[in-house]
Design a protein around this motif. Structure first.
Motif, mmCIF file in Angstrom:
data_model
loop_
_atom_site.group_PDB
_atom_site.id
_atom_site.type_symbol
_atom_site.label_atom_id
_atom_site.label_comp_id
_atom_site.label_asym_id
_atom_site.label_seq_id
_atom_site.Cartn_x
_atom_site.Cartn_y
_atom_site.Cartn_z
ATOM 1 N N SER A 106 -2.599 -24.000 -28.099
ATOM 2 C CA SER A 106 -4.021 -23.961 -27.371
ATOM 3 C C SER A 106 -3.843 -25.451 -26.187
ATOM 4 O O SER A 106 -4.328 -26.923 -27.022
ATOM 5 C CB SER A 106 -5.186 -23.419 -27.802
ATOM 6 N N GLY A 107 -4.529 -25.076 -25.461
ATOM 7 C CA GLY A 107 -4.717 -26.251 -24.981
ATOM 8 C C GLY A 107 -3.159 -27.252 -24.102
ATOM 9 O O GLY A 107 -3.311 -28.160 -24.074
ATOM 10 N N ALA A 108 -2.156 -27.423 -24.283
ATOM 11 C CA ALA A 108 -0.673 -28.166 -23.840
ATOM 12 C C ALA A 108 -0.373 -27.773 -23.107
ATOM 13 O O ALA A 108 0.132 -28.452 -22.685
ATOM 14 C CB ALA A 108 0.021 -27.702 -25.020
ATOM 15 N N GLY A 109 -0.960 -26.963 -22.537
ATOM 16 C CA GLY A 109 -0.826 -26.711 -20.217
ATOM 17 C C GLY A 109 0.604 -25.381 -20.486
ATOM 18 O O GLY A 109 1.272 -25.413 -19.223
ATOM 19 N N LYS A 110 0.449 -24.697 -21.408
ATOM 20 C CA LYS A 110 1.282 -23.576 -21.292
ATOM 21 C C LYS A 110 1.404 -22.441 -20.130
ATOM 22 O O LYS A 110 2.115 -22.416 -19.163
ATOM 23 C CB LYS A 110 1.063 -22.680 -22.297
ATOM 24 N N ASP A 139 1.775 -14.292 -19.187
ATOM 25 C CA ASP A 139 0.709 -14.254 -20.098
ATOM 26 C C ASP A 139 0.343 -14.598 -21.677
ATOM 27 O O ASP A 139 -0.055 -12.945 -21.999
ATOM 28 C CB ASP A 139 -0.420 -14.912 -19.557
ATOM 29 N N THR A 140 1.553 -13.981 -22.473
ATOM 30 C CA THR A 140 0.887 -13.219 -23.299
ATOM 31 C C THR A 140 0.113 -12.955 -24.495
ATOM 32 O O THR A 140 -0.524 -12.777 -25.068
ATOM 33 C CB THR A 140 2.559 -13.392 -24.477
ATOM 34 N N GLY A 141 -0.447 -14.115 -24.134
ATOM 35 C CA GLY A 141 -2.181 -14.604 -24.750
ATOM 36 C C GLY A 141 -3.396 -13.833 -23.994
ATOM 37 O O GLY A 141 -3.429 -13.679 -24.827
ATOM 38 N N TRP A 142 -2.879 -13.224 -23.200
ATOM 39 C CA TRP A 142 -3.667 -12.215 -21.842
ATOM 40 C C TRP A 142 -3.606 -11.381 -23.015
ATOM 41 O O TRP A 142 -5.177 -10.509 -23.188
ATOM 42 C CB TRP A 142 -2.880 -12.003 -20.769
ATOM 43 N N GLY A 147 3.147 -18.423 -24.805
ATOM 44 C CA GLY A 147 2.936 -17.161 -26.057
ATOM 45 C C GLY A 147 3.144 -18.302 -27.768
ATOM 46 O O GLY A 147 2.916 -19.713 -27.396
ATOM 47 N N ARG A 148 3.047 -17.377 -28.446
ATOM 48 C CA ARG A 148 3.251 -18.415 -29.855
ATOM 49 C C ARG A 148 4.350 -18.303 -30.524
ATOM 50 O O ARG A 148 4.866 -19.010 -31.063
ATOM 51 C CB ARG A 148 2.647 -18.218 -31.119
#
Ligand code: DC
Length: 234
Positions: A9-13, A30-33, A124-125
């Motif tokens: 997180s916070g890397a600017g993706k 945005d898969t985090g969403w 995402g991850r």
């Protein structure tokens, strides 16, 4: 073309993902969403987050959709817009907890493949390792924890002036630890990913570097298809 952007997180993706998608005319996902929308549904339905079966079944039942171009992206949960609601601290924490559940991941990955198959920038991850292991370009974006926490803190401070930097850093570190150590699809650098450390670099500098790689890659893809075409003519 499918472009994968993974990282902590916070890397600017998301900023860079949006910029790339806009520049290349691709869909931005945005898969985090999506994991955040599941977390929101879990909290709202009062489901016990440690009950994997119940959370997994909820994740399969709900309908999560992303709409709009990279700059106007919205997320809906059963057709209700939850774009603002998924940014709360509770949802942020819960998304990291429920994203470790294999049934939740299975449901999201299936949906992400369906949405991205015609070409997209996905962040995402596990995009380069699991969702699209054959992605045309894979980036792994990172930066030192203090710098990532500073960016997160600036965003959080806009919404809530009482946030504390130490807490933001501690929460982020804990979330990254959980995301990287879970058994199913942990955050890791894919073998063929390009590692970018954005520490001390401006967004514009990182973007220029990423675009150069994408352009190089599309030239190689074009050359290969030209050779294939020539061979089929011969
Ligand atoms: O990128 P983000 O902070 O909005 O993601 C929220 C949470 O979702 C994060 O803690 C990790 C999880 N996540 C995941 O497990 N796999 C993804 N592809 C994207 C996010």
């Amino acid at each position: 073309m499918i472009i994968a952007i993974d990282g902590p997180s916070g890397a600017g993706k998301s900023t860079l993902g949006r910029m790339l998608a806009r520049e290349l005319g691709l869909l931005y996902i945005d898969t985090g969403w999506m994991y955040r929308a599941v977390a929101f549904a879990v909290i709202e339905a009062n489901v016990n987050a440690s009950d994997d079966l119940a959370v997994g079944s909820l994740a399969r039942r709900i309908d999560i959709d992303l709409h709009g171009d990279p700059d106007t992206l919205r997320v809906t949960l059963d057709r209700r817009d939850v774009t603002e609601a998924i940014r709360s601290e509770d949802v942020t924490h819960m998304s990291s907890v429920i994203s470790a559940i294999p049934d939740v991941r299975r449901a999201m990955v299936e949906r992400q493949r369906e949405m991205g198959r015609r070409g997209a920038v996905l962040n995402g991850r596990d995009i380069g390792t699991v969702v699209f292991p054959d992605a045309d370009v894979k980036f792994f974006l990172t930066a030192v924890a203090e710098e990532r926490a500073k960016r997160r803190f600036a965003e959080e401070f806009e919404q809530n002036k009482t946030v504390d930097f130490g807490e933001t850093l501690a929460d982020m570190t804990e979330r990254d630890r959980r995301d990287s150590t879970r058994a199913d699809s942990p955050l890791r650098v894919a073998d063929d990913a390009i590692l970018i450390d954005s520490t001390g670099q401006s967004i514009e500098e990182v973007f220029a570097g990423m675009m150069a790689i994408v352009n190089q890659k599309s030239e190689i893809v074009n050359q290969k298809s030209e050779i294939r075409n020539q061979k089929s003519v011969i």
